[in-house]
Structure formats: C-alpha cells, structure tokens
Enzyme design. Structure first.
Site, short mmCIF file in Angstrom:
data_model
loop_
_atom_site.label_atom_id
_atom_site.label_comp_id
_atom_site.label_asym_id
_atom_site.label_seq_id
_atom_site.Cartn_x
_atom_site.Cartn_y
_atom_site.Cartn_z
N HIS A 1 -1.56 4.92 9.85
CA HIS A 1 -0.27 5.62 9.90
C HIS A 1 -0.42 6.95 10.64
O HIS A 1 -0.19 8.01 10.09
CB HIS A 1 0.26 5.85 8.48
CG HIS A 1 0.44 4.59 7.68
ND1 HIS A 1 -0.61 3.95 7.06
CD2 HIS A 1 1.55 3.85 7.41
CE1 HIS A 1 -0.16 2.87 6.44
NE2 HIS A 1 1.14 2.79 6.64
N HIS B 1 0.84 -1.21 0.00
CA HIS B 1 0.00 0.00 0.00
C HIS B 1 0.88 1.26 0.00
O HIS B 1 0.57 2.24 0.69
CB HIS B 1 -1.02 -0.02 1.13
CG HIS B 1 -0.46 -0.11 2.53
ND1 HIS B 1 -1.09 -0.78 3.54
CD2 HIS B 1 0.66 0.42 3.10
CE1 HIS B 1 -0.40 -0.68 4.66
NE2 HIS B 1 0.67 0.06 4.42
N HIS C 1 11.06 -3.54 3.64
CA HIS C 1 11.50 -2.15 3.54
C HIS C 1 11.87 -1.60 4.92
O HIS C 1 11.35 -2.04 5.93
CB HIS C 1 10.46 -1.25 2.86
CG HIS C 1 9.13 -1.12 3.55
ND1 HIS C 1 8.30 -2.17 3.83
CD2 HIS C 1 8.47 -0.01 4.00
CE1 HIS C 1 7.19 -1.74 4.41
NE2 HIS C 1 7.28 -0.43 4.54
N GLU D 1 4.99 -5.42 8.49
CA GLU D 1 3.63 -5.23 7.95
C GLU D 1 3.10 -6.49 7.29
O GLU D 1 1.88 -6.67 7.17
CB GLU D 1 3.63 -4.08 6.94
CG GLU D 1 3.79 -2.71 7.54
CD GLU D 1 3.73 -1.61 6.49
OE1 GLU D 1 3.74 -0.44 6.90
OE2 GLU D 1 3.68 -1.90 5.28
#
Length: 280
Positions: free
Chosen positions: A59, A12, A193, A240
């Site tokens: 977030h 996403h 990441h 995630e």
C-alpha cells in the site's frame, strides 16, 4: 521435500492491527471479528508451519507510482514493519526464508513468470495484520515468511486466471525444494469494498460468500471471473480477491474447508476468512 499443507484466506483490514495493538480485540465491536479467528489460532499452534508464503499487496510502503511490479517476491532474510504515516506497528520484525524465496523465484522465472526479486523492503499492514490475526501478539513470529506482492492498486492488474496459474507454479516450486518444510500459503485482501466515490462503503455479502463457496471443492470457476465483475459487484478495491486465487491455485484440484468466517462490519468492509486443506 517441502510441501504445502494448507491454504489460508483472510482480509487484511488495517483497523484490525489497531485493535490488536491497542488491546481492543475483545470489545463489543471487534469481539465478533476476532472470535472467528480463534479456531485458526488454536489450529496454527498445532500445525506449526515452518514457512508461510504470504500473498498481499503493498500500500505505497515499498513501492509507489514510480515502480509498479505486477508480481514480486521477497528473497531477503529480514523485513521491518513499515511506517504507514503514523509510525511502524509495534510488532516483531518478519523473518524471511531466503533459501526458499530464491528457489521459488528461480523456479517461477524458469516457469515463464516474470518476477521482480526484492532483497530489502519494509512490509505494511497487508502482511503484518494477517500474522496478527493468525498468531495474536508475539515477541517473535513463529514462522518464517516468503512475501509475494501483487499489484492490485493500479490498473492493469493481473487476471484471476494468471493468479491461479501462478499459484500452480508456486506449488511446483515448493515441491522441488529439497528441505523438509511444512509450508502454508496465505491469500490476503478483500472482501468487497470501495473506499471512495459515489459507491464508497459498498459491501456485497452475497457475492463475497459465493466467492468463498468457490474456493472449496473441485471447481476452478473463480479463475475465470473477469475484472469488470469484481468492479461491478465488489467495488474498486474488491479486486484484491484475485490474490486469494494464488493461494487456491497452489492447493491443487480439490480442497476441503476446515474453517470459515464472514462478518460485517469491519471498518468500511467485511471480514472474510477461510482455511483450506488440499486433497490431491
């Protein structure tokens, strides 16, 4: 009764929302990324799901350090795109399915999952970017959404095993809903990441693709991957991917892969995408 007919996994990355909003999806950089979703957009037009249970992480748009629910569920009728510091995305508001949301919430809590129930919140790129990737630009999203929010921002985060078990419990909840609904469940986030520190920019394609392999077939090995492996192999934000395990757990013992896409680079990460069909 309602039924889960498919599972979708997708990154996403917020930059993808920028590409959609600015009409750059076909340029040299973004073209290969979005080409990997073309199959899915055509498939969605045929499948026409009624509801998507969309698993993502907030977030710091709906929550911050004052309130950190491990698992939360949206039971509202309506969710607005969040202002993440540069204004809300120019996308449609998200229509919820309150009846199904409340039914799932009740079922999960009676199934010993302590869910935080949310009736009003704004939703950020974690939810709206996957909708854009699957449906493109739209005046109105073609599905209703039940958001499932998972804390993968602040430790402690839930284990992969707990996430897989939550998916199994969601599947039981959906099967007990009396309305005839075509339901999909999406797991979002990832892939490997890291956004800060000495390893900023880390991408591990071998581990990412091994993870995608593990989503297919009968194995449940991914539910037992420890947090330290995610951190070591996929960076601080690779955790995630436990959210994908909620989707996989909801699909039952066996799955078949309908479509798969992986591409580097996209911003400072990779793009992972998979479409799965339950076989039990």
């Amino acid at each position: 009764m309602a039924r889960i007919t498919a599972g979708v996994g997708s990154s996403h990355v917020p930059l993808l929302g920028v590409a959609v909003d600015q009409g750059k999806t076909g340029d040299d950089y973004f073209g290969p990324i979005f080409a990997g979703y073309e199959w899915t957009r055509q498939w969605q037009a045929t499948e026409k799901p009624d509801v998507v249970i969309l698993v993502y992480n907030d977030h710091a748009s709906a929550f911050d350090a004052r309130i950190i629910p491990t698992f939360a569920i949206g039971c509202g009728d309506h969710y607005r795109p969040a202002d993440e510091g540069w204004g809300p995305r120019p996308v449609p508001d998200v229509e919820g399915h309150a009846d199904l949301g409340w039914h799932i919430a009740q079922s999960l809590i009676l199934d010993d999952f302590d869910m935080t129930i949310i009736n009003e919140m704004d939703v950020d790129h974690g939810l709206t970017v996957p909708l854009s990737m699957m449906f493109g630009t739209a005046e109105r999203w073609p599905v209703k959404v039940v958001p499932i929010i998972v804390n993968v921002v602040t430790y402690p985060v839930p284990s992969g095993n707990r996430c897989w078990a939550l998916g199994e419990a969601i599947a039981r909840a959906v099967r007990s809903f009396p309305e005839d609904l075509n339901v999909q469940i999406w797991g979002t986030g990832g892939m490997s990441h890291q956004l800060q520190g000495a390893r900023a920019g880390l991408i591990n394609p071998a581990w990412d693709n091994n993870f995608l392999d593990g989503m297919i077939g009968e194995s449940d090995r991914l539910r037992h991957v420890p947090h330290i492996e995610y951190l070591r192999e996929t960076g601080s934000e690779g955790i995630e991917m436990v959210m994908w395990l909620i989707m996989r757990g909801a699909l039952g013992a066996r799955t078949r892969c309908l479509h798969r896409h992986y591409h580097v680079p996209c911003s400072n990460t990779a793009i992972g995408h998979i479409v799965l069909e339950p076989l039990e």
